[in-house]
Design an enzyme around this catalytic site. Structure first.
Site, PDB file in Angstrom:
ATOM      1  N   TYR A   1      46.959  55.523  38.310  1.00 13.43           N
ATOM      2  CA  TYR A   1      47.910  56.478  37.754  1.00 13.43           C
ATOM      3  C   TYR A   1      49.262  56.428  38.459  1.00 13.43           C
ATOM      4  O   TYR A   1      50.271  56.834  37.890  1.00 13.43           O
ATOM      5  CB  TYR A   1      47.318  57.891  37.803  1.00 13.43           C
TER       6      TYR A   1
ATOM      7  N   HIS B   1      35.168  63.167  35.057  1.00 15.08           N
ATOM      8  CA  HIS B   1      34.430  62.037  34.477  1.00 15.08           C
ATOM      9  C   HIS B   1      32.916  62.263  34.397  1.00 15.08           C
ATOM     10  O   HIS B   1      32.129  61.590  35.042  1.00 15.08           O
ATOM     11  CB  HIS B   1      34.733  60.757  35.270  1.00 15.08           C
TER      12      HIS B   1
ATOM     13  N   GLN C   1      36.658  68.911  34.247  1.00 12.42           N
ATOM     14  CA  GLN C   1      36.328  68.354  32.948  1.00 12.42           C
ATOM     15  C   GLN C   1      34.878  68.634  32.546  1.00 12.42           C
ATOM     16  O   GLN C   1      34.461  68.275  31.445  1.00 12.42           O
ATOM     17  CB  GLN C   1      36.567  66.840  32.959  1.00 12.42           C
TER      18      GLN C   1
ATOM     19  N   TYR D   1      29.736  46.248  31.923  1.00 12.49           N
ATOM     20  CA  TYR D   1      30.978  46.319  31.163  1.00 12.49           C
ATOM     21  C   TYR D   1      32.226  46.324  32.039  1.00 12.49           C
ATOM     22  O   TYR D   1      33.328  46.541  31.546  1.00 12.49           O
ATOM     23  CB  TYR D   1      30.924  47.506  30.193  1.00 12.49           C
TER      24      TYR D   1
END
Length: 364
Positions: free
Chosen positions: A259, A145, A82, A248
């Site tokens: 997953y 990520h 990614q 957060y």
């Protein structure tokens, strides 16, 4: 909550284009250019040119609907998984100083990979005086990520999102940059009022933590607050308002599952962690985000538009303050939407994440 539906054909730019109906506006799609390899981000230059990043490590200039040239002088990019060349942003005073900022995956001094931030002075397809302003640490293996979005707020602070690099617990470790939002001055220096300045329990650049993999970030046009969304795993995508020193929650708090369907946590809220504004379960894999401030779609003014990769659509959201009051799917099953931008021409612009990626305008 309406589904954008094909209703007719209309002429756009002299060609037949599908016209879609939404709750508030009919619109058509105009393909500005295609042939982009997994484009990730775009920026509008004062000249009218458009810069588009391609994840493999190229920066293209689009002029008059054509890929005009490839920009030279980029820093060394590691395109793995990614990772690659990701976001770009213009300095708030770009017209005077020419500074262009870019986030990208690159090797670290310890041999791993992490999100980096660099800037260079842009002129006519060339970057000069390129300098690396920030390199995430420690370096980590794998190609997942990286984040990563860049925004400047109204005070000139720069915010950069960094994903958890596929290692869940790293987002709760404030001695590393994974799973955080960092805040910097425009030259890469650290603001004195960042949460961990003078505190040995965290790195000075960190502004928030517990963020899984944020690929959308934008400044609210009225409040000036930083709005951000992040990927959950299997569900648990979130929209958050980013405030310094807050945790957060990832992975202590989430509505998503692994997953394989197994449980990550039973907690969906925690007294020491910030609750999300909204979440999506099942996941839409959000990427790109823009508040609409243009004049071509007056009944969309102030609405938030979010691209979706897994959801392959654009999500329109309307808020009253921080309360969601309306949500609509646009272009359902259309394509993997990587970026959404509020264009200077009063329209909305999209990038599709494909090997033959497209730059698209939504026009009335």
């Amino acid at each position: 909550m309406g589904l954008a539906a094909l209703v007719t054909l209309a002429a756009v730019g002299g060609t037949q284009a599908e016209t879609y109906s939404s709750d508030h506006h009919d619109f058509s799609l105009e393909v500005v250019t295609d042939g982009l390899e997994h484009p990730w981000s775009l920026a509008f230059l004062p000249s009218g040119d458009i810069l588009v990043t391609e994840r493999p490590g190229r920066l293209q200039v689009v002029r008059d609907g054509e890929r005009y040239t490839e920009v030279s002088g980029l820093p060394q990019v590691s395109a793995q998984g990614q990772g690659g060349l990701l976001d770009i942003a213009l300095h708030p005073d770009f017209a005077d100083n020419g500074w262009l900022y870019m986030s990208y995956a690159a090797e670290t001094s310890d041999g791993g990979l992490h999100t980096h931030l660099a800037r260079g002075q842009y002129s006519e397809g060339e970057l000069s005086d390129v300098e690396v302003l920030f390199a995430g640490e420690p370096g980590m293996s794998g190609g997942r990520h990286f984040g990563s979005r860049i925004v400047f707020d109204d005070q000139g602070y720069l915010y950069l999102t960094i994903g958890d690099r596929g290692v869940m617990d790293s987002a709760q470790d404030t001695m590393g940059h994974a799973g955080t939002t960092v805040r910097l001055h425009d030259d890469g220096s650290v603001p004195d009022d960042n949460p961990f300045v003078g505190d040995d329990s965290g790195l000075d650049e960190i502004y928030t933590w517990g963020n899984r993999n944020a690929q959308g970030m934008v400044i609210h046009p009225d409040t000036g607050e930083v709005w951000q969304h992040e990927h959950g795993p299997r569900g648990g995508d979130e929209i958050n308002i980013i405030r310094g020193g807050l945790n957060y929650g990832w992975p202590v708090v989430t509505t998503g599952t692994n997953y394989d369907g197994s449980t990550i946590t039973e907690e969906t809220s925690h007294p020491d962690m910030e609750d999300f504004i909204i979440d999506w379960t099942p996941s839409i894999a959000p990427s790109g985000m823009a508040f609409y401030t243009g004049d071509q779609f007056p009944d969309w003014e102030g609405d938030l538009f979010v691209g979706a990769l897994a959801g392959q659509r654009v999500q329109r959201l309307r808020f009253d303050g921080e309360e969601l009051v309306e949500q609509e799917d646009l272009l359902l099953d259309f394509a993997r939407i990587r970026d959404v931008r509020d264009g200077p021409d009063g329209t909305l612009w999209l990038l599709t994440d494909e090997s033959n990626g497209r730059l698209i305008r939504l026009v009335p």
